[in-house]
Scaffold this motif. Structure first.
Motif, PDB file in Angstrom:
ATOM      1  N   GLY A 106      35.851  54.241  41.540  1.00  0.00           N
ATOM      2  CA  GLY A 106      36.397  54.257  42.874  1.00  0.00           C
ATOM      3  C   GLY A 106      37.359  52.806  42.827  1.00  0.00           C
ATOM      4  O   GLY A 106      38.269  52.986  42.425  1.00  0.00           O
ATOM      5  N   TYR A 107      36.719  52.008  43.343  1.00  0.00           N
ATOM      6  CA  TYR A 107      37.392  50.595  43.476  1.00  0.00           C
ATOM      7  C   TYR A 107      36.403  49.445  43.273  1.00  0.00           C
ATOM      8  O   TYR A 107      35.038  49.640  43.246  1.00  0.00           O
ATOM      9  CB  TYR A 107      37.958  50.532  44.829  1.00  0.00           C
ATOM     10  CG  TYR A 107      37.261  50.545  46.017  1.00  0.00           C
ATOM     11  CD1 TYR A 107      36.681  49.591  46.674  1.00  0.00           C
ATOM     12  CD2 TYR A 107      36.723  51.850  46.444  1.00  0.00           C
ATOM     13  CE1 TYR A 107      35.813  49.628  47.679  1.00  0.00           C
ATOM     14  CE2 TYR A 107      35.861  52.039  47.694  1.00  0.00           C
ATOM     15  CZ  TYR A 107      35.475  50.838  48.357  1.00  0.00           C
ATOM     16  OH  TYR A 107      34.639  50.927  49.377  1.00  0.00           O
ATOM     17  N   ALA A 108      36.932  48.227  43.159  1.00  0.00           N
ATOM     18  CA  ALA A 108      36.062  47.009  43.202  1.00  0.00           C
ATOM     19  C   ALA A 108      36.546  46.190  44.301  1.00  0.00           C
ATOM     20  O   ALA A 108      37.808  45.796  44.725  1.00  0.00           O
ATOM     21  CB  ALA A 108      36.116  46.379  41.904  1.00  0.00           C
ATOM     22  N   GLY A 109      35.594  45.330  44.735  1.00  0.00           N
ATOM     23  CA  GLY A 109      35.980  44.255  45.684  1.00  0.00           C
ATOM     24  C   GLY A 109      35.274  43.137  45.025  1.00  0.00           C
ATOM     25  O   GLY A 109      34.413  42.897  44.349  1.00  0.00           O
ATOM     26  N   MET A 110      35.894  41.944  45.625  1.00  0.00           N
ATOM     27  CA  MET A 110      35.678  40.466  45.061  1.00  0.00           C
ATOM     28  C   MET A 110      35.104  39.613  46.260  1.00  0.00           C
ATOM     29  O   MET A 110      35.954  39.410  47.193  1.00  0.00           O
ATOM     30  CB  MET A 110      36.639  39.789  44.329  1.00  0.00           C
ATOM     31  CG  MET A 110      36.249  38.435  43.677  1.00  0.00           C
ATOM     32  SD  MET A 110      35.247  39.012  42.167  1.00  0.00           S
ATOM     33  CE  MET A 110      36.485  39.693  41.085  1.00  0.00           C
ATOM     34  N   ARG A 111      33.740  39.460  46.109  1.00  0.00           N
ATOM     35  CA  ARG A 111      33.223  38.458  47.382  1.00  0.00           C
ATOM     36  C   ARG A 111      33.853  36.770  47.018  1.00  0.00           C
ATOM     37  O   ARG A 111      33.623  36.566  46.068  1.00  0.00           O
ATOM     38  CB  ARG A 111      31.786  38.304  47.432  1.00  0.00           C
ATOM     39  CG  ARG A 111      31.318  39.802  47.928  1.00  0.00           C
ATOM     40  CD  ARG A 111      29.741  39.835  47.660  1.00  0.00           C
ATOM     41  NE  ARG A 111      29.234  40.962  48.486  1.00  0.00           N
ATOM     42  CZ  ARG A 111      27.894  41.085  48.885  1.00  0.00           C
ATOM     43  NH1 ARG A 111      27.092  40.119  48.602  1.00  0.00           N
ATOM     44  NH2 ARG A 111      27.458  42.155  49.557  1.00  0.00           N
ATOM     45  N   PRO A 112      34.099  36.121  48.136  1.00  0.00           N
ATOM     46  CA  PRO A 112      34.501  34.995  47.950  1.00  0.00           C
ATOM     47  C   PRO A 112      33.414  33.963  48.151  1.00  0.00           C
ATOM     48  O   PRO A 112      33.193  33.530  49.246  1.00  0.00           O
ATOM     49  CB  PRO A 112      35.711  34.790  49.113  1.00  0.00           C
ATOM     50  CG  PRO A 112      35.180  35.704  50.351  1.00  0.00           C
ATOM     51  CD  PRO A 112      34.660  36.958  49.631  1.00  0.00           C
ATOM     52  N   ASN A 113      32.607  34.031  47.342  1.00  0.00           N
ATOM     53  CA  ASN A 113      31.304  33.196  47.268  1.00  0.00           C
ATOM     54  C   ASN A 113      31.372  31.626  47.241  1.00  0.00           C
ATOM     55  O   ASN A 113      32.238  31.341  46.502  1.00  0.00           O
ATOM     56  CB  ASN A 113      30.301  33.549  46.302  1.00  0.00           C
ATOM     57  CG  ASN A 113      29.087  34.483  46.686  1.00  0.00           C
ATOM     58  OD1 ASN A 113      29.371  35.321  47.614  1.00  0.00           O
ATOM     59  ND2 ASN A 113      28.198  34.405  46.201  1.00  0.00           N
ATOM     60  N   ILE A 114      30.454  30.969  47.956  1.00  0.00           N
ATOM     61  CA  ILE A 114      30.469  29.607  47.698  1.00  0.00           C
ATOM     62  C   ILE A 114      28.987  29.070  47.340  1.00  0.00           C
ATOM     63  O   ILE A 114      28.666  27.908  47.320  1.00  0.00           O
ATOM     64  CB  ILE A 114      30.916  28.810  48.982  1.00  0.00           C
ATOM     65  CG1 ILE A 114      29.998  29.212  50.239  1.00  0.00           C
ATOM     66  CG2 ILE A 114      32.207  28.945  49.284  1.00  0.00           C
ATOM     67  CD1 ILE A 114      30.119  28.648  51.506  1.00  0.00           C
ATOM     68  N   GLY A 115      28.329  30.246  46.392  1.00  0.00           N
ATOM     69  CA  GLY A 115      27.337  29.850  45.769  1.00  0.00           C
ATOM     70  C   GLY A 115      27.152  30.576  44.512  1.00  0.00           C
ATOM     71  O   GLY A 115      27.580  31.611  44.454  1.00  0.00           O
ATOM     72  N   GLY A 116      26.508  29.886  43.485  1.00  0.00           N
ATOM     73  CA  GLY A 116      26.519  30.576  42.253  1.00  0.00           C
ATOM     74  C   GLY A 116      25.349  31.375  41.875  1.00  0.00           C
ATOM     75  O   GLY A 116      24.626  31.647  42.743  1.00  0.00           O
ATOM     76  N   PRO A 117      25.252  32.175  40.720  1.00  0.00           N
ATOM     77  CA  PRO A 117      24.329  32.951  40.296  1.00  0.00           C
ATOM     78  C   PRO A 117      22.911  32.603  40.610  1.00  0.00           C
ATOM     79  O   PRO A 117      21.912  33.408  40.711  1.00  0.00           O
ATOM     80  CB  PRO A 117      24.741  33.330  38.966  1.00  0.00           C
ATOM     81  CG  PRO A 117      25.423  32.393  38.370  1.00  0.00           C
ATOM     82  CD  PRO A 117      26.249  31.913  39.747  1.00  0.00           C
ATOM     83  N   LYS A 118      22.733  31.314  40.280  1.00  0.00           N
ATOM     84  CA  LYS A 118      21.149  30.911  40.516  1.00  0.00           C
ATOM     85  C   LYS A 118      20.773  30.422  41.739  1.00  0.00           C
ATOM     86  O   LYS A 118      19.928  29.471  41.883  1.00  0.00           O
ATOM     87  CB  LYS A 118      20.944  29.938  39.284  1.00  0.00           C
ATOM     88  CG  LYS A 118      21.254  30.830  37.875  1.00  0.00           C
ATOM     89  CD  LYS A 118      20.783  29.762  36.664  1.00  0.00           C
ATOM     90  CE  LYS A 118      20.845  30.477  35.471  1.00  0.00           C
ATOM     91  NZ  LYS A 118      20.550  29.453  34.303  1.00  0.00           N
ATOM     92  N   MET A 119      21.853  30.383  42.798  1.00  0.00           N
ATOM     93  CA  MET A 119      21.577  29.748  43.854  1.00  0.00           C
ATOM     94  C   MET A 119      20.902  30.721  44.949  1.00  0.00           C
ATOM     95  O   MET A 119      21.329  31.873  44.956  1.00  0.00           O
ATOM     96  CB  MET A 119      22.831  29.072  44.455  1.00  0.00           C
ATOM     97  CG  MET A 119      23.487  27.827  43.572  1.00  0.00           C
ATOM     98  SD  MET A 119      25.000  27.430  43.988  1.00  0.00           S
ATOM     99  CE  MET A 119      25.487  26.370  42.743  1.00  0.00           C
TER     100      MET A 119
END
Length: 372
Positions: A313-326
């Motif tokens: 389908g499609y992809a979205g990108m979240r504008p995160n301010i926390g990393g993968p281990k946070m």
């Protein structure tokens, strides 16, 4: 001298912020880099109106989701914007997950969501006969909305109040150095095409561009600017008719809510998002080879799904301010109380439930500017 109020970014949040300011009598100009409103993050989400179930008690996400849900449903009803209050099932696919349903229900109550209903396996199957689960939670206030129609109405309100939405107007920098010395001095906005604009109030609602723009703000102390992280979520669409009438969510997983079923206003089913940590915001390719992992995740609650019915389908990108281990980060509505620049607000990390919360974020941004 009176200077206009400038909102940078014409996604759903930027438009909602601009509307809130315009309706309070401010001369508002919205600057958008693209050729149309809402073409970036706002066009790449699930269009779900969230209930406010999962977020940490007392967080902005929890508060503004619950407030925003009520404001959004009322606005859609008032303006005739297409939406459906379909409801969703959060399903425990293993006996051990049933305790998680109780934890989710308690967190929802603490967030002010009091309409969840605990369902037995038999009750869940009575609502959705094709589902596989050991128990479920029913969230009747979860829904879906035509997000583009919503943004068009927000733009209309801005313009009817005398505001302007300027497209193809990318912002190069903000100069707040004079404002630091003189609270009456304007904030100076420079655009990529070489123009300059003096503003009295500025809201940086640039989505993925918000953190880079904050770094290009003269007078802004870099210690107040969070690090940007990029989290891609892929969606696969379901060919043919879906047997479900409601949204179906597994219990949450680390990093997200799991691959869930959502429906659009035409009844088309889609699954997602998954979670991929990326190095850049424009990595929006949907990998066809990931269909097998999607099918496996979906079969936990819909055993009859076939991989042949899943199409990229499609992809979205979240504008995160926390990393993968946070821990999951909160919204950051950063105003003068934090960075010391009067009349300037940065909106950082406005990911899900940003769509649901948009009108409440608008009101909270007005407060951050010291206008209420």
């Amino acid at each position: 001298m009176s200077y206009p109020t400038v909102v940078i970014g014409a996604g759903v949040v930027g438009l909602a912020v601009a509307r809130a300011l315009a309706l309070r009598g401010h001369e508002v100009i919205v600057l958008e880099a693209e050729t149309a409103i809402g073409t970036q993050t706002s066009s790449r989400n699930s269009e779900v109106i969230h209930a406010g179930i999962y977020y940490t008690q007392g967080s902005l996400k929890a508060q503004l989701c619950v407030q925003g849900k009520a404001l959004l449903y009322a606005y859609c009803e008032e303006r005739g914007i297409a939406y459906q209050r379909l409801g969703k099932l959060i399903v425990a696919t293993e006996p051990a997950q049933e305790a998680q349903l109780n934890t989710i229900a308690e967190r929802a109550r603490n967030n002010g969501v009091h309409d969840l209903k605990r369902l037995s396996q038999q009750e869940a199957l009575a609502l959705e006969p094709h589902i596989r689960c050991h128990g479920a939670l029913l969230s009747p206030s979860t829904g879906i909305v035509d997000s583009h129609a919503l943004m068009l109405h927000l733009q209309g309100d801005i313009e009817n109040a005398g505001g302007v939405v300027a497209l193809v107007c990318a912002v190069a920098s903000i100069d707040a150095s004079t404002r630091l010395r003189d609270a009456q001095a304007p904030l100076l906005i420079r655009t990529l095409d070489g123009n300059e604009l003096e503003a009295g109030l500025v809201v940086n609602a640039a989505g993925h561009g918000a953190i880079p723009l904050a770094h290009r703000t003269q007078g802004m102390n870099a210690q107040h600017i969070p690090q940007a992280y990029f989290v891609k979520g892929q969606y696969f669409t379901l060919t043919g008719k879906t047997p479900f009438q409601r949204l179906i969510y597994p219990v949450p997983q680390i990093g997200g809510l799991g691959v869930h079923l959502t429906l659009d206003l035409g009844g088309q089913g889609k699954f997602g998002p998954d979670v991929h940590w990326c190095d850049r915001a424009d990595d929006l390719e949907v990998r066809e080879e990931d269909a097998a992992a999607f099918a496996q995740a979906i079969q936990a609650y819909w055993p009859d799904v076939s991989i042949d019915r899943l199409q990229p389908g499609y992809a979205g990108m979240r504008p995160n301010i926390g990393g993968p281990k946070m821990a999951s980060p909160d919204f950051a509505i950063q105003g003068p109380q934090t960075h010391g620049i009067a009349g300037l607000v940065h909106l950082f990390g406005i990911e899900s439930p940003g769509l649901t919360s948009c009108m409440a974020i608008g009101n909270r941004t007005v407060q951050a500017l010291g206008l209420e």
